[in-house]
Design an enzyme around this catalytic site. Structure first.
Site, mmCIF file in Angstrom:
data_model
loop_
_atom_site.group_PDB
_atom_site.id
_atom_site.type_symbol
_atom_site.label_atom_id
_atom_site.label_comp_id
_atom_site.label_asym_id
_atom_site.label_seq_id
_atom_site.Cartn_x
_atom_site.Cartn_y
_atom_site.Cartn_z
ATOM 1 N N PRO A 95 -45.432 9.029 -22.778
ATOM 2 C CG PRO A 95 -43.539 7.624 -23.735
ATOM 3 C CD PRO A 95 -44.006 8.907 -23.279
ATOM 4 C CB CYS A 96 -44.287 7.485 -18.158
ATOM 5 S SG CYS A 96 -42.538 7.448 -18.630
ATOM 6 C CG HIS A 97 -47.714 7.985 -15.567
ATOM 7 N ND1 HIS A 97 -46.514 8.234 -15.481
ATOM 8 C CD2 HIS A 97 -48.074 6.823 -14.843
ATOM 9 C CE1 HIS A 97 -45.799 7.297 -14.563
ATOM 10 N NE2 HIS A 97 -46.881 6.444 -14.062
ATOM 11 N N GLY A 98 -49.319 8.921 -19.937
ATOM 12 C CA GLY A 98 -50.165 9.538 -21.025
ATOM 13 C C GLY A 98 -50.454 11.072 -20.926
ATOM 14 N N PRO A 149 -52.566 13.087 -16.434
ATOM 15 C CG PRO A 149 -51.615 11.163 -15.867
ATOM 16 C CD PRO A 149 -52.188 11.965 -16.759
#
Length: 199
Positions: free
Chosen positions: A156-159, A173
């Site tokens: 969930p931090c950067h998908g 990413p």
């Protein structure tokens, strides 16, 4: 006449005794000093392999095991989950479907990225910035692409998204698949994580 007669035997005895005591003292100091160069028991245990019994993991469930201070995800995949690995590959959304990057030992360089395809053993560290992805086995999750989401891991931090074998999706990413740590099966249900049979 002088009484200062030198007793050579006594002199040699004193010199020998002094030398022996000095040598014993030097050894007594050197042994603990050299011993302090070895890693402590705590440091050794921090890098030691971990033994884990997988017999109580329910189909579809995931258990987290700690190894070297990092989470290792142990997932018991269902037949449907194993079938999804082929389907997600056919969608063409996996960046490294053949696991060509060195993120796993040779014995796990296959579609399920495992020795036993039923059990996925993955380092739970996102290859983008080191977050811990969430286990999301819910097929068709609306927030992860709806019908195209066949279960896997989501950071969930950067998908970043991974399938149930830890293979990374394209267009996220994270650059690499989740790492598969060295492991081997000591018995039918007991796995050793952090070491393989070649060690």
């Amino acid at each position: 006449m002088s009484n200062d007669v030198v007793n050579k035997t006594r002199r040699r005895l004193l010199i020998g005794a002094t030398t022996a005591v000095g040598a014993a003292g030097a050894v007594g100091i050197a042994v603990p000093f050299v011993g302090s160069w070895n890693p402590s028991a705590k440091a050794k245990s921090a890098g030691a392999p971990v033994k884990f019994n997988m017999s109580k993991i329910e189909p579809g469930a995931m258990v987290t095991v700690e190894w070297r201070g990092k989470p290792v995800y142990v997932v018991r995949r269902t037949p449907e989950a194993l079938a999804s690995l082929k389907k997600v590959e056919e969608q063409g959304v996996i960046r490294d479907p053949k696991s060509e990057a060195p993120q796993q030992p040779k014995y796990a360089q296959n579609e399920s990225r495992a020795i036993k395809e039923e059990f996925g053993i993955l380092l739970g560290v996102c290859t983008h910035l080191g977050c811990s992805p969430l286990y999301r086995p819910d097929v068709g999750a609306a927030d992860l692409g709806g019908d195209k989401w066949l279960g896997g891991f989501f950071c969930p931090c950067h998908g970043s998204k991974y399938d149930l074998a830890g293979r990374v999706y394209t267009g996220v990413p994270a650059p690499l698949n989740l790492e598969v740590p060295k492991h081997f099966y000591e018995s039918e249900n007991v796995v050793i994580i952090g070491e393989d049979q070649g060690a």
